[in-house]
Design an enzyme around this catalytic site. Sequence first.
Site, PDB file in Angstrom:
ATOM      1  N   HIS A 125       0.867  -1.181   0.000  1.00  0.00           N
ATOM      2  CA  HIS A 125       0.000   0.000   0.000  1.00  0.00           C
ATOM      3  C   HIS A 125       0.899   1.226   0.000  1.00  0.00           C
ATOM      4  O   HIS A 125       1.769   1.378   0.866  1.00  0.00           O
ATOM      5  CB  HIS A 125      -0.925   0.027   1.216  1.00  0.00           C
ATOM      6  CG  HIS A 125      -1.894   1.172   1.178  1.00  0.00           C
ATOM      7  ND1 HIS A 125      -3.146   1.080   0.591  1.00  0.00           N
ATOM      8  CD2 HIS A 125      -1.781   2.453   1.613  1.00  0.00           C
ATOM      9  CE1 HIS A 125      -3.761   2.242   0.686  1.00  0.00           C
ATOM     10  NE2 HIS A 125      -2.947   3.091   1.292  1.00  0.00           N
ATOM     11  N   CYS A 126       0.696   2.108  -0.960  1.00  0.00           N
ATOM     12  CA  CYS A 126       1.561   3.273  -1.132  1.00  0.00           C
ATOM     13  C   CYS A 126       0.808   4.546  -0.733  1.00  0.00           C
ATOM     14  O   CYS A 126      -0.187   4.906  -1.372  1.00  0.00           O
ATOM     15  CB  CYS A 126       2.028   3.372  -2.586  1.00  0.00           C
ATOM     16  SG  CYS A 126       3.088   4.792  -2.910  1.00  0.00           S
ATOM     17  N   ILE A 127       1.308   5.229   0.300  1.00  0.00           N
ATOM     18  CA  ILE A 127       0.639   6.452   0.738  1.00  0.00           C
ATOM     19  C   ILE A 127       0.790   7.570  -0.296  1.00  0.00           C
ATOM     20  O   ILE A 127      -0.035   8.488  -0.349  1.00  0.00           O
ATOM     21  CB  ILE A 127       1.177   6.935   2.095  1.00  0.00           C
ATOM     22  CG1 ILE A 127       2.669   7.287   1.995  1.00  0.00           C
ATOM     23  CG2 ILE A 127       0.931   5.897   3.179  1.00  0.00           C
ATOM     24  CD1 ILE A 127       3.204   8.002   3.231  1.00  0.00           C
ATOM     25  N   ASN A 131      -3.244   4.615  -2.541  1.00  0.00           N
ATOM     26  CA  ASN A 131      -3.832   3.450  -3.204  1.00  0.00           C
ATOM     27  C   ASN A 131      -2.893   2.259  -2.998  1.00  0.00           C
ATOM     28  O   ASN A 131      -1.714   2.440  -2.689  1.00  0.00           O
ATOM     29  CB  ASN A 131      -3.989   3.735  -4.702  1.00  0.00           C
ATOM     30  CG  ASN A 131      -4.924   2.766  -5.393  1.00  0.00           C
ATOM     31  OD1 ASN A 131      -5.482   1.867  -4.781  1.00  0.00           O
ATOM     32  ND2 ASN A 131      -5.085   2.935  -6.701  1.00  0.00           N
TER      33      ASN A 131
END
Length: 287
Positions: A125-127, A131
């Site tokens: 999960h990439c801040i 997303n």
Amino acid sequence: MSKRCGSSLPVLSVVFAIGYIYFTTTLIFIDRWFGLWSSPGLMNAIVFTTLAIMCVSNYAIAISTDPGRVPASFLPDVEDVDSPIHEIKRKSGDLRYCQKCSQYKPPRAHHCRVCKRCILRMDHHCIWINNCVGHANYKVFFVFVLYASIACIYSLVLLLGCIMNDSLKNEQQSEGSSRAVYVIYAVLVIPLTIALVVLFGWHVYLIFGNKTTIEYYEGVRAMWLAEKGGEVYMHPYDLGPLENLTAVLGPNMMSWVCPTSKHIGSGLRFRTRYDKLTTGTGRRTSE
């Protein structure tokens, strides 16, 4: 996607960084070194603008693309001879089942605590894109990191050229203000460039092994357990460097740097190193 907003603070920070790098590079570095409306100035401005457009477009697609949702109707078919392996829980040996989503997990799928659902071929999960990076948007995320790395390196080269040009001209006028701009820019962009290049290199390594970030760390543990038992662990989705590359980026080399993902399939089944085996019984792998 559930509870996902494209205007989060990290996303706005990335948008600001892209704008800051673009306008500083074109309106200051290129203009001071070549003259913005000279032939070399226009050429560099066009090339850098193209990189900026590719960065923005790939970034927007990475944010807006659903990384991959597990169909509510998904059920693993253990008798399917076309599926040589089935992922199982390491302790119980049962097929992987998500208690939070109340459904079975397809191969390479994992539950994201932020998105609150299972993601197909989840990487992380990439801040910065607010997303998950998963099956449907992994390639476009990788291409974004590629263009961002190139743009930052290009910008730093133009900064260096601008500094050298100013020193050759020995300009005393506005020297203090220019130096401040150069120092602030370098302090902000050099660490960003290093981070992007490292991230790009990491994902190149993962792609050549056909692994996700999660699978890499799972593989480290699986390798340790295999060595402990006198066995050799082999990543089941490793098809060889070239096939791994085409499995992720596509069979057409011309499309590798484009945000296209028509080749990725449903994300419910992936080719494995056991696909060539013609045995009728399925093999299982603990994940």
